[in-house]
Design a protein around this motif. Structure first.
Motif, PDB file in Angstrom:
ATOM      1  N   GLU A  52       0.821  -1.206   0.000  1.00  0.00           N
ATOM      2  CA  GLU A  52       0.000   0.000   0.000  1.00  0.00           C
ATOM      3  C   GLU A  52       0.854   1.254   0.000  1.00  0.00           C
ATOM      4  N   ARG A  53       2.036   1.194   0.573  1.00  0.00           N
ATOM      5  CA  ARG A  53       2.876   2.380   0.662  1.00  0.00           C
ATOM      6  C   ARG A  53       3.812   2.457  -0.533  1.00  0.00           C
ATOM      7  N   ALA A  54       3.935   3.670  -1.116  1.00  0.00           N
ATOM      8  CA  ALA A  54       4.834   3.830  -2.263  1.00  0.00           C
ATOM      9  C   ALA A  54       6.270   3.555  -1.843  1.00  0.00           C
ATOM     10  N   TYR A  55       6.606   3.923  -0.600  1.00  0.00           N
ATOM     11  CA  TYR A  55       7.915   3.582  -0.060  1.00  0.00           C
ATOM     12  C   TYR A  55       7.746   2.327   0.782  1.00  0.00           C
ATOM     13  N   ASP A  56       8.118   1.184   0.248  1.00  0.00           N
ATOM     14  CA  ASP A  56       8.001  -0.057   0.992  1.00  0.00           C
ATOM     15  C   ASP A  56       9.021  -0.073   2.125  1.00  0.00           C
ATOM     16  N   SER A  57       8.665  -0.705   3.257  1.00  0.00           N
ATOM     17  CA  SER A  57       9.540  -0.696   4.428  1.00  0.00           C
ATOM     18  C   SER A  57      10.896  -1.344   4.123  1.00  0.00           C
ATOM     19  N   THR A  58      10.920  -2.294   3.183  1.00  0.00           N
ATOM     20  CA  THR A  58      12.189  -2.939   2.850  1.00  0.00           C
ATOM     21  C   THR A  58      13.115  -2.008   2.084  1.00  0.00           C
ATOM     22  N   GLU A  59      12.561  -0.905   1.553  1.00  0.00           N
ATOM     23  CA  GLU A  59      13.353   0.017   0.764  1.00  0.00           C
ATOM     24  C   GLU A  59      13.806   1.226   1.568  1.00  0.00           C
ATOM     25  N   LYS A  60      13.437   1.289   2.825  1.00  0.00           N
ATOM     26  CA  LYS A  60      13.807   2.451   3.623  1.00  0.00           C
ATOM     27  C   LYS A  60      15.310   2.497   3.848  1.00  0.00           C
ATOM     28  N   VAL A  61      15.834   3.709   3.830  1.00  0.00           N
ATOM     29  CA  VAL A  61      17.268   3.899   4.064  1.00  0.00           C
ATOM     30  C   VAL A  61      17.539   3.762   5.555  1.00  0.00           C
ATOM     31  N   GLU A 115      12.202   2.528  -8.723  1.00  0.00           N
ATOM     32  CA  GLU A 115      11.802   2.325  -7.333  1.00  0.00           C
ATOM     33  C   GLU A 115      12.078   0.898  -6.882  1.00  0.00           C
ATOM     34  N   ASN A 116      11.992  -0.033  -7.812  1.00  0.00           N
ATOM     35  CA  ASN A 116      12.269  -1.429  -7.477  1.00  0.00           C
ATOM     36  C   ASN A 116      13.723  -1.650  -7.063  1.00  0.00           C
ATOM     37  N   TYR A 117      14.602  -0.733  -7.442  1.00  0.00           N
ATOM     38  CA  TYR A 117      16.019  -0.838  -7.099  1.00  0.00           C
ATOM     39  C   TYR A 117      16.387   0.021  -5.885  1.00  0.00           C
ATOM     40  N   GLY A 118      15.375   0.577  -5.215  1.00  0.00           N
ATOM     41  CA  GLY A 118      15.634   1.345  -4.008  1.00  0.00           C
ATOM     42  C   GLY A 118      15.399   2.828  -4.217  1.00  0.00           C
ATOM     43  N   VAL A 119      15.020   3.486  -3.134  1.00  0.00           N
ATOM     44  CA  VAL A 119      14.658   4.895  -3.214  1.00  0.00           C
ATOM     45  C   VAL A 119      15.845   5.780  -3.573  1.00  0.00           C
ATOM     46  N   ARG A 120      17.051   5.370  -3.223  1.00  0.00           N
ATOM     47  CA  ARG A 120      18.228   6.187  -3.521  1.00  0.00           C
ATOM     48  C   ARG A 120      18.466   6.296  -5.034  1.00  0.00           C
ATOM     49  N   LYS A 121      18.102   5.271  -5.785  1.00  0.00           N
ATOM     50  CA  LYS A 121      18.250   5.329  -7.244  1.00  0.00           C
ATOM     51  C   LYS A 121      17.304   6.378  -7.817  1.00  0.00           C
ATOM     52  N   LEU A 122      16.097   6.386  -7.291  1.00  0.00           N
ATOM     53  CA  LEU A 122      15.118   7.370  -7.760  1.00  0.00           C
ATOM     54  C   LEU A 122      15.559   8.781  -7.399  1.00  0.00           C
ATOM     55  N   GLU A 123      16.088   8.950  -6.188  1.00  0.00           N
ATOM     56  CA  GLU A 123      16.575  10.264  -5.765  1.00  0.00           C
ATOM     57  C   GLU A 123      17.756  10.715  -6.622  1.00  0.00           C
ATOM     58  N   ALA A 124      18.577   9.766  -7.060  1.00  0.00           N
ATOM     59  CA  ALA A 124      19.704  10.107  -7.936  1.00  0.00           C
ATOM     60  C   ALA A 124      19.198  10.637  -9.276  1.00  0.00           C
ATOM     61  N   LEU A 125      18.116  10.044  -9.788  1.00  0.00           N
ATOM     62  CA  LEU A 125      17.522  10.537 -11.033  1.00  0.00           C
ATOM     63  C   LEU A 125      17.066  11.981 -10.880  1.00  0.00           C
ATOM     64  N   PHE A 126      16.432  12.282  -9.765  1.00  0.00           N
ATOM     65  CA  PHE A 126      15.962  13.653  -9.539  1.00  0.00           C
ATOM     66  C   PHE A 126      17.138  14.616  -9.383  1.00  0.00           C
ATOM     67  N   LEU A 137      -4.037  -1.615  -3.360  1.00  0.00           N
ATOM     68  CA  LEU A 137      -3.724  -1.821  -4.765  1.00  0.00           C
ATOM     69  C   LEU A 137      -2.220  -1.989  -4.927  1.00  0.00           C
ATOM     70  N   LYS A 138      -1.832  -2.768  -5.905  1.00  0.00           N
ATOM     71  CA  LYS A 138      -0.411  -2.884  -6.220  1.00  0.00           C
ATOM     72  C   LYS A 138       0.089  -1.545  -6.749  1.00  0.00           C
ATOM     73  N   LYS A 139       1.372  -1.297  -6.546  1.00  0.00           N
ATOM     74  CA  LYS A 139       1.930   0.016  -6.886  1.00  0.00           C
ATOM     75  C   LYS A 139       1.757   0.356  -8.366  1.00  0.00           C
ATOM     76  N   TRP A 140       1.966  -0.605  -9.250  1.00  0.00           N
ATOM     77  CA  TRP A 140       1.872  -0.313 -10.685  1.00  0.00           C
ATOM     78  C   TRP A 140       0.446   0.058 -11.069  1.00  0.00           C
ATOM     79  N   LEU A 141      -0.549  -0.625 -10.452  1.00  0.00           N
ATOM     80  CA  LEU A 141      -1.939  -0.333 -10.770  1.00  0.00           C
ATOM     81  C   LEU A 141      -2.338   1.032 -10.235  1.00  0.00           C
TER      82      LEU A 141
END
Length: 510
Positions: free
Chosen positions: A21-30, A186-197, A369-373
């Motif tokens: 349910e959360r866009a930031y999954d707990s397993t992806e937290k820094v 996002e599947n590769y971790g939030v830091r990758k997404l932050e690097a894109l920004f 809902l799943k994140k992609w949906l």
């Protein structure tokens, strides 16, 4: 009757859906806490750990994602029109509007860190169903309005860079695909997404700084514009636009969720203090950079078009061409430098819009809902109307300008429905605990909120007065009455609850 194995599998599947349910999954937290080497587990339960540059780096990211809303195509259009019509005279207002925006965003971050939940989730728990659903509709409308501007801006840039081969509608479709980039990274971790920004923000900074260097705005007038407040009757509309573009309703919801991408034990006061310190620093840096980028754009167009015939007709569609005609090609044509910066602004802001949409929808409606949906649904809300707009207005600059006015009004009227709930929640001890804001900060925050709401109210009234027709007047009057009643309800509800809390403390000593 299901076996124990089947029942356990069903429970595991249900738990997995809840986690998604959360866009930031707990397993992806820094991970943050593990940085304190050799620290006693309870040493920082009430006091913040000493400052660490390494930790600042680990906390850096959410503030830069938040700052994208200060750099979207709608803001860039406000900047260029402010510069072209008002010259350097409104730079001071740009500075103070950014400071006000920083205050609001820090309150949003404070709410998210201290409670472990974001604004939309807390609104779902705080308000009755009818008010919650109305707040959700308002937030979605604000997001759709912002997203249309962002996607159109990106599509304009693609049209310029393709030499007109790709029409506006094709640019809209290309921009719509960015949500898949967002999901992939996002599947590769939030830091990758932050690097894109970080790359996209750097692209904007380089592009607009290059334009600044090419056009060579007047340094003395720039400094006076920043330091000396000046406002005339001829520039009021631009002044309103400068302030109105800075505080975006969906961004208030977004920042309270983004800060939860770091693992912070909010049961320990020291840990929350530490997180708020680092988030304050990185948000301040991010918005300082956004201010400089906005300043570059404003001063470039002030130098190029202030006092000229083109000043009153310039917008995102023709801005690049006007610059090209004014300054020519050079080593790299300024038209394409502008388009690259605009494309970076449009692409980055549409991705953050996707993020905000997921948090808003998931928080208010508690959807599983799943994140992609959820991303697909969120993007469709904005892409479908934007595609219609692009097909209808592809070759009509004046029509796009009118559309932009309507979208600015649409977002302006949503401001109270993000600011009022935020200020009410951060002022409540039962929500914030130790981190409830004090009286002085409450007064400052409500003053800023009232100022922003009044400024945006002026924009709405001015827009309505420039329209005519009996039906339009009747519809506006009915809407305005309902609108004011809902705003009054939100404020009065908080005042009433505060009064009840005060009586309870006096009566029971709690």
């Amino acid at each position: 009757m299901p076996s124990h194995t089947e029942e356990n599998q069903r429970l595991l599947d249900s738990r997995h859906e809840d986690e998604e349910e959360r866009a930031y999954d707990s397993t992806e937290k820094v991970q943050i806490i593990g940085v304190d080497e050799g620290a006693d587990a309870d040493e920082y339960s009430t006091k913040a750990p000493p400052f660490s540059w390494k930790k600042l780096w680990l906390f850096t990211g959410p503030g830069f994602l938040m700052s994208i809303a200060f750099l979207d195509p709608g803001n860039l259009e406000g900047d260029l029109q402010s510069g072209a019509i008002a010259g350097y005279s409104l730079l001071w207002l740009l500075l103070w509007a950014t400071v006000m925006g920083l205050l609001v965003q820090l309150l949003s971050a404070r709410l998210g860190v201290a409670t472990g939940r974001h604004l939309a989730e807390l609104c779902r728990e705080e308000y009755p169903n009818w008010a919650r659903l109305l707040l959700w509709v308002m937030a979605e409308l604000a997001l759709i309005g912002a997203d249309i501007q962002e996607v159109i801006g990106s599509a304009i840039a693609i049209k310029i860079l393709s030499h007109g081969v790709l029409p506006l509608w094709a640019g809209v479709i290309i921009t719509a695909l960015d949500c898949f980039i967002f999901l992939f990274l996002e599947n590769y971790g939030v830091r990758k997404l932050e690097a894109l920004f970080a790359v996209l923000i750097a692209t904007m900074a380089i592009s607009f700084a290059w334009m600044f260097g090419e056009t060579k705005p007047n340094g003395g007038e720039l400094l006076l514009g920043v330091l000396v407040p000046k406002l005339s009757s001829n520039t009021i509309q631009q002044a309103v636009g400068v302030v109105g573009c800075i505080i975006m309703p969906h961004n208030v919801f977004l920042h309270s969720a983004l800060v939860q991408s770091r693992e912070v034990d909010n049961r320990k006061i020291g840990r929350v203090k530490e997180a708020l310190t680092y988030y304050s620093i990185e948000s301040g840096i991010a918005l300082a950079i956004s201010f400089m980028i906005n300043l570059f754009v404003t001063t470039v167009f002030a130098k190029a078009f202030y006092g000229t015939e083109q000043a009153n007709s310039i917008g995102l569609v023709n801005a690049g061409q006007y610059l090209q005609e004014k300054f020519g090609g050079g080593f790299f044509p300024i038209l394409y430098i502008w388009a690259i910066g605009l494309l970076a602004a449009g692409q980055s802001s549409t991705i953050t819009g996707t993020y905000a949409g997921q948090f808003i929808m998931g928080g208010f409606l508690n959807l599983r809902l799943k994140k992609w949906l959820r991303a697909l649904i969120t993007r469709s809300f904005a892409i479908v109307p934007t595609l219609i707009v692009a097909l209808v207005f592809d070759t009509t600059e004046s029509s796009l300008d009118v559309l932009n006015e309507w979208l600015n009004v649409l977002q302006s009227i949503q401001i109270p429905f993000a600011l009022i709930p935020l200020l009410c929640l951060v002022s409540k001890e039962e929500v914030m605990g130790f981190f409830k804001i004090g009286t002085f900060l409450q007064v400052i925050s409500w003053f800023v909120a009232a100022l922003v709401i009044m400024i945006n109210g002026y924009l709405m009234v001015d827009f309505s007065l420039r329209r005519s027709g009996v039906l339009f007047t009747v519809l506006v009057s009915v809407f305005a009455a309902a609108y004011v009643c809902f705003v009054v309800y939100l404020v009065a509800r908080e005042i009433n609850f505060s009064s009840l809390r005060g009586k309870a403390k006096t009566t029971f000593g709690v």
